[in-house]
Design a protein around this motif. Structure first.
Motif, PDB file in Angstrom:
ATOM      1  N   LEU A 115     -32.537  30.982 -12.120  1.00 40.66           N
ATOM      2  CA  LEU A 115     -33.346  29.903 -11.167  1.00 40.66           C
ATOM      3  C   LEU A 115     -32.902  28.468 -11.757  1.00 40.66           C
ATOM      4  N   ILE A 116     -33.245  28.300 -12.963  1.00 45.44           N
ATOM      5  CA  ILE A 116     -33.099  27.246 -13.550  1.00 45.44           C
ATOM      6  C   ILE A 116     -31.514  26.601 -13.609  1.00 45.44           C
ATOM      7  N   SER A 117     -30.578  27.564 -13.456  1.00 46.44           N
ATOM      8  CA  SER A 117     -29.176  27.227 -13.597  1.00 46.44           C
ATOM      9  C   SER A 117     -28.832  26.918 -11.874  1.00 46.44           C
ATOM     10  N   GLY A 118     -29.164  27.686 -11.002  1.00 47.43           N
ATOM     11  CA  GLY A 118     -28.933  27.376  -9.408  1.00 47.43           C
ATOM     12  C   GLY A 118     -29.569  25.888  -9.031  1.00 47.43           C
ATOM     13  N   VAL A 119     -30.900  25.856  -9.506  1.00 47.77           N
ATOM     14  CA  VAL A 119     -31.687  24.677  -8.979  1.00 47.77           C
ATOM     15  C   VAL A 119     -30.934  23.475  -9.641  1.00 47.77           C
ATOM     16  N   GLY A 120     -30.589  23.501 -10.987  1.00 49.96           N
ATOM     17  CA  GLY A 120     -30.125  22.563 -11.633  1.00 49.96           C
ATOM     18  C   GLY A 120     -28.932  21.985 -11.013  1.00 49.96           C
ATOM     19  N   LEU A 121     -27.909  23.017 -10.259  1.00 50.52           N
ATOM     20  CA  LEU A 121     -26.666  22.503  -9.681  1.00 50.52           C
ATOM     21  C   LEU A 121     -27.173  21.832  -8.275  1.00 50.52           C
ATOM     22  N   LEU A 122     -28.306  22.224  -7.867  1.00 51.55           N
ATOM     23  CA  LEU A 122     -28.677  21.488  -6.649  1.00 51.55           C
ATOM     24  C   LEU A 122     -29.129  19.982  -7.052  1.00 51.55           C
ATOM     25  N   LEU A 123     -30.022  19.986  -7.818  1.00 52.08           N
ATOM     26  CA  LEU A 123     -30.334  18.601  -8.245  1.00 52.08           C
ATOM     27  C   LEU A 123     -29.313  17.880  -8.674  1.00 52.08           C
ATOM     28  N   LEU A 124     -28.243  18.437  -9.287  1.00 53.52           N
ATOM     29  CA  LEU A 124     -26.972  17.625  -9.813  1.00 53.52           C
ATOM     30  C   LEU A 124     -26.497  16.971  -8.237  1.00 53.52           C
ATOM     31  N   THR A 125     -26.455  17.760  -7.434  1.00 57.30           N
ATOM     32  CA  THR A 125     -25.739  17.193  -6.000  1.00 57.30           C
ATOM     33  C   THR A 125     -26.845  16.156  -5.489  1.00 57.30           C
ATOM     34  N   ARG A 126     -27.990  16.497  -5.510  1.00 56.63           N
ATOM     35  CA  ARG A 126     -29.083  15.534  -5.084  1.00 56.63           C
ATOM     36  C   ARG A 126     -28.872  14.122  -5.673  1.00 56.63           C
ATOM     37  N   THR A 127     -29.164  14.303  -7.079  1.00 51.57           N
ATOM     38  CA  THR A 127     -29.074  12.878  -7.811  1.00 51.57           C
ATOM     39  C   THR A 127     -27.609  11.946  -7.621  1.00 51.57           C
ATOM     40  N   ASN A 128     -26.400  12.843  -7.353  1.00 49.60           N
ATOM     41  CA  ASN A 128     -25.292  12.429  -7.098  1.00 49.60           C
ATOM     42  C   ASN A 128     -25.231  11.449  -5.812  1.00 49.60           C
ATOM     43  N   ARG A 129     -25.908  12.132  -4.879  1.00 46.80           N
ATOM     44  CA  ARG A 129     -25.920  11.591  -3.399  1.00 46.80           C
ATOM     45  C   ARG A 129     -26.724  10.272  -3.608  1.00 46.80           C
ATOM     46  N   PHE A 130     -28.130  10.383  -4.369  1.00 50.34           N
ATOM     47  CA  PHE A 130     -29.000   9.533  -4.632  1.00 50.34           C
ATOM     48  C   PHE A 130     -28.283   8.265  -5.232  1.00 50.34           C
ATOM     49  N   GLY A 131     -27.518   8.493  -5.996  1.00 52.18           N
ATOM     50  CA  GLY A 131     -26.687   7.330  -6.856  1.00 52.18           C
ATOM     51  C   GLY A 131     -25.649   6.660  -5.827  1.00 52.18           C
ATOM     52  N   ARG A 132     -24.922   7.280  -4.965  1.00 54.50           N
ATOM     53  CA  ARG A 132     -24.271   6.895  -4.091  1.00 54.50           C
ATOM     54  C   ARG A 132     -24.930   5.899  -2.930  1.00 54.50           C
ATOM     55  N   VAL A 133     -26.003   6.530  -2.528  1.00 56.94           N
ATOM     56  CA  VAL A 133     -26.971   5.698  -1.649  1.00 56.94           C
ATOM     57  C   VAL A 133     -27.350   4.591  -2.251  1.00 56.94           C
ATOM     58  N   ARG A 134     -27.825   4.442  -3.587  1.00 52.50           N
ATOM     59  CA  ARG A 134     -28.102   3.318  -4.084  1.00 52.50           C
ATOM     60  C   ARG A 134     -26.969   2.170  -4.204  1.00 52.50           C
ATOM     61  N   ASP A 135     -25.857   2.850  -4.661  1.00 48.98           N
ATOM     62  CA  ASP A 135     -24.685   1.993  -4.821  1.00 48.98           C
ATOM     63  C   ASP A 135     -24.385   1.298  -3.609  1.00 48.98           C
ATOM     64  N   ARG A 136     -24.244   1.919  -2.336  1.00 53.34           N
ATOM     65  CA  ARG A 136     -24.138   1.515  -1.090  1.00 53.34           C
ATOM     66  C   ARG A 136     -24.702   0.372  -0.786  1.00 53.34           C
ATOM     67  N   ALA A 137     -26.259   0.651  -1.097  1.00 54.61           N
ATOM     68  CA  ALA A 137     -27.404  -0.256  -0.408  1.00 54.61           C
ATOM     69  C   ALA A 137     -27.013  -1.775  -1.355  1.00 54.61           C
ATOM     70  N   ARG A 138     -26.878  -1.507  -2.731  1.00 53.73           N
ATOM     71  CA  ARG A 138     -26.477  -2.665  -3.484  1.00 53.73           C
ATOM     72  C   ARG A 138     -25.523  -3.516  -2.954  1.00 53.73           C
ATOM     73  N   ALA A 139     -24.447  -2.730  -2.537  1.00 52.71           N
ATOM     74  CA  ALA A 139     -23.239  -3.619  -2.089  1.00 52.71           C
ATOM     75  C   ALA A 139     -23.363  -4.264  -0.801  1.00 52.71           C
ATOM     76  N   LEU A 140     -24.046  -3.546   0.128  1.00 55.39           N
ATOM     77  CA  LEU A 140     -24.528  -3.942   1.245  1.00 55.39           C
ATOM     78  C   LEU A 140     -25.478  -5.366   1.119  1.00 55.39           C
ATOM     79  N   ASN A 141     -26.177  -5.216   0.287  1.00 51.75           N
ATOM     80  CA  ASN A 141     -27.244  -6.266  -0.004  1.00 51.75           C
ATOM     81  C   ASN A 141     -26.825  -7.323  -0.749  1.00 51.75           C
TER      82      ASN A 141
END
Length: 144
Positions: free
Chosen positions: A25-51
């Motif tokens: 469970l730790i391994s599987g959810v860890g991979l899900l968290l990795l994708t979510r944090t990567n998406r979060f970083g992209r959203v953050r970077d895009r918002a900063r670029a637009l702002n």
């Protein structure tokens, strides 16, 4: 040569078998968290670029608002996923402590696992609106 008590191994093997599922469970959810944090970083970077503009246009402000909503959703998804991952080692600890001290902790094992799974389900459900907002933002930008 080190002699090991065979009765210890006989009792330890089923405990180790029980502890395997939370480790997976730790391994599987860890991979899900990795994708979510990567998406979060992209959203953050895009918002900063637009702002970056001193006075963003109405179109840019709408895009930033969509990104803010997506970041909030992703934060919720990451937090619930982290709770699911956090409860897995707690579950392993409960299993080993109950085996070591010989007390019945079935109710605690079931409760811990259930809360972990509910948090995981919540994390996955929270991800659905992010995908919808992503499509909304993409459509909005392409129609501009």
């Amino acid at each position: 040569m080190v002699r090991v008590n065979n009765t210890l191994f006989v009792h330890l093997i089923p405990v180790l078998q029980l502890a395997i599922a939370p480790v997976i469970l730790i391994s599987g959810v860890g991979l899900l968290l990795l994708t979510r944090t990567n998406r979060f970083g992209r959203v953050r970077d895009r918002a900063r670029a637009l702002n970056r503009d001193a006075e963003p246009s109405a179109h840019v402000r709408e895009q930033i608002e969509i990104l803010r909503r997506r970041a909030s959703i992703l934060r919720t998804s990451v937090m619930l996923g982290a709770i699911a991952v956090l409860l897995a080692p707690v579950l392993i600890l409960v299993i080993f402590v109950s085996a070591l001290f010989g007390f019945e902790a079935g109710w605690l094992v079931v409760a811990t696992f259930s809360v972990s799974q509910i948090a995981l389900i919540g994390s996955l459900i929270a991800f659905i609106p992010d995908m919808n907002l992503f499509l909304t933002a993409l459509t909005f930008e392409l129609n501009r």
